[in-house]
Design a protein around this motif. Sequence first.
Motif, PDB file in Angstrom:
ATOM      1  N   PHE A 463     -15.897   1.062 -24.116  1.00 32.60           N
ATOM      2  CA  PHE A 463     -16.465  -0.208 -24.626  1.00 32.60           C
ATOM      3  C   PHE A 463     -16.717  -0.608 -23.015  1.00 32.60           C
ATOM      4  N   LEU A 464     -15.696  -0.541 -22.050  1.00 32.22           N
ATOM      5  CA  LEU A 464     -15.572  -1.315 -20.814  1.00 32.22           C
ATOM      6  C   LEU A 464     -16.774  -0.559 -20.034  1.00 32.22           C
ATOM      7  N   LYS A 465     -17.147   0.730 -20.296  1.00 36.75           N
ATOM      8  CA  LYS A 465     -18.017   1.526 -19.786  1.00 36.75           C
ATOM      9  C   LYS A 465     -19.732   1.337 -20.223  1.00 36.75           C
ATOM     10  N   ASN A 466     -19.824   0.551 -21.326  1.00 34.18           N
ATOM     11  CA  ASN A 466     -20.613   0.376 -22.216  1.00 34.18           C
ATOM     12  C   ASN A 466     -21.230   1.661 -22.762  1.00 34.18           C
ATOM     13  N   GLU A 467     -20.182   2.319 -23.056  1.00 34.71           N
ATOM     14  CA  GLU A 467     -20.635   3.658 -23.883  1.00 34.71           C
ATOM     15  C   GLU A 467     -20.259   3.479 -25.155  1.00 34.71           C
ATOM     16  N   ASP A 468     -19.738   2.476 -25.782  1.00 28.90           N
ATOM     17  CA  ASP A 468     -19.582   2.154 -27.247  1.00 28.90           C
ATOM     18  C   ASP A 468     -20.173   0.773 -27.475  1.00 28.90           C
ATOM     19  N   PRO A 469     -21.255   0.848 -28.549  1.00 28.87           N
ATOM     20  CA  PRO A 469     -21.885  -0.440 -28.562  1.00 28.87           C
ATOM     21  C   PRO A 469     -21.126  -1.241 -29.963  1.00 28.87           C
ATOM     22  N   ALA A 470     -20.081  -0.791 -30.230  1.00 29.42           N
ATOM     23  CA  ALA A 470     -19.246  -1.453 -31.107  1.00 29.42           C
ATOM     24  C   ALA A 470     -18.690  -2.750 -30.597  1.00 29.42           C
ATOM     25  N   GLU A 471     -18.622  -3.817 -31.242  1.00 31.63           N
ATOM     26  CA  GLU A 471     -18.146  -4.975 -30.661  1.00 31.63           C
ATOM     27  C   GLU A 471     -16.837  -5.256 -30.826  1.00 31.63           C
ATOM     28  N   ILE A 472     -15.821  -5.903 -29.723  1.00 34.66           N
ATOM     29  CA  ILE A 472     -14.574  -5.735 -29.468  1.00 34.66           C
ATOM     30  C   ILE A 472     -13.778  -6.523 -30.550  1.00 34.66           C
ATOM     31  N   PRO A 473     -12.734  -5.933 -31.122  1.00 33.21           N
ATOM     32  CA  PRO A 473     -12.148  -6.151 -32.592  1.00 33.21           C
ATOM     33  C   PRO A 473     -11.375  -7.587 -32.612  1.00 33.21           C
ATOM     34  N   LYS A 474     -11.760  -8.483 -33.327  1.00 37.26           N
ATOM     35  CA  LYS A 474     -11.162  -9.616 -33.586  1.00 37.26           C
ATOM     36  C   LYS A 474      -9.349  -9.570 -33.853  1.00 37.26           C
ATOM     37  N   ILE A 475      -8.731 -10.275 -33.482  1.00 34.99           N
ATOM     38  CA  ILE A 475      -7.372 -10.233 -33.705  1.00 34.99           C
ATOM     39  C   ILE A 475      -7.018 -11.494 -34.894  1.00 34.99           C
TER      40      ILE A 475
END
Length: 579
Positions: A463-475
């Motif tokens: 995610f931090l490398k912009n390799e994963d389009p998924a949204e950051i999970p909610k807690i």
Amino acid sequence: MKKRFLKYLLLGWITVSLPVGADTVLPQPGVKTNSSPATAGVSLVSSNQSNSVYPGDTLYIEIPGQIEMSQNYDIDPDGNLHLMIVGKVNARDLDLSALALKLTELYRNYIGKEEKVTVRLVEQKRYVHVTGGIRYPGWYRVSPFMELEDLILMAGGLLPGADTAGIKLKRLMPEKQQELQLKDKITLYPNDTIIIPWPKDYREIVDAGDLLFIRIPEKQPPVRSINVESFRLQEALTQNQIEVDERGSIALPIYGHLYVKNLTPDTIKERITERLPLYLTTSEAVEVSIIEKKQYINIFGHVEKPGRYNIPENGNIQIAIKTAGGAIDGAILSDVIIQREVNNRLDKYKVNLYQYIITGDNRLLTPIHENDTIFVPISSSFGNVKRTLMPWTPPQSRLEKDTKKKVKILGAVTNPGIYEPFEDMDLLDLMVLAGGQRYEADISRIDIVRNNKVTVQFNLNQFLKNEDPAEIPKIYTGDTVYVNFLQNKMFEPGEDRVIYVDGQVETPGQYKLYDQMTVLQAIALAHGFKSWADVEHIAIIRTVAGKQENIFYNYRRGVSGKYPEVNIYLEADDVVIVP
């Protein structure tokens, strides 16, 4: 609105209430007086009672129907109030009535239609700067009406050789900057600067806690046994660094103890020279200098590790509290107290550390003196407390019930524990609250446990490398986040080729030696340096042909990349000591 209010309630406000006499007259910057510069401070204010408020004052603000928000508030050095819900409010140049009217409008949505906010002056204080020939220069929060002698004592007293004859006050007025001579009673305005002349022949003296450089040109006897204490002794001898103990003495191997408090480095040099053999008593034989001015203080109250500490003399109160492990949840940061003995009386000074965290204004940090006691109080309620800066740790009897309303983060993070959730919290928010990941964290494998099963496995690295389009999970309330550790091999004490890392590192101990292992790699295995490590004087103790050799290493030169020759490879049984 209730949810929003509770969110703000978790922050941290508290003040102390002190009465103000009815005959107290408030200084009014800009008021013309008949005082001459020679008698400045004797009568610099109007005789009329003033209702204006100024930086440093403490106000009691009552908000109808809001018990938690009705309390004492300090005005910061720029004239701002920092209030619940409405945030920063500029109060400078307002009187009590005008400020009450302004706050009534700001809180209109939280009070009744006909209700009004009321404001009362609780305590008058001024932020002033004391500098020059004084023991502890810096910004002090003081009474607007003082004796010059009391102000000097508050700042630690004059340096040897300084006197009060040439003390001046600089004051920035609307028209121009004034410069006034001070004596006897003085009246202080916000941001006044009091300048005390330096003594003509000032020589710095040694105090308890100071770190000294002492070089005695004599080879020290070898250390016979290898243990922690002998490492530290050898380090002290080879690094030439000796700390003055609380009694004001230093311990010199071979030459015994020497009382050095209140002596100059030149005088200490003479005292040491007197103890040397005749063949070493040349003018160039001994070197003595002060590496760092330090002092002993007490840190008590609601901190992680209360106790007595030796800190740098120029360290502020925030650094001091961090030395004691930091404040614990429930600490009232806006009402930290410094207790100081002055002329056989115990004085107390309040420091609003919460306000400093908001503004970063160094004028809020009263200088710390030798033997001060810093006390961090604890709140008796959920209002005005430090909440999200450290893990939440309730009593065991309430743990199971209350944690259902919290979130947990475990594993390879700096501060694993239980935290207060907030609206729209996501995984990154929670990791920031927990101090971020540790160096050995595997952020490509983060598990989120919900309803007793792993519902989300997230690759934060992609995610931090912009390799994963998924949204950051909610807690959500009740979630448990586990940050996995990298799969590293543990080092067992019984392995053959080993090294030892000791001193000011996070994890001292024995580690396996790899081929071409450097000092930097060894320190990394020990989880890096502690806060007070002297990284420029690392010692490597090595036994060669039955004799001990000492190799010195400068970490800063090593990491700069400019000096490849300092990239030392370690050998079996080397001992790396970080002072």
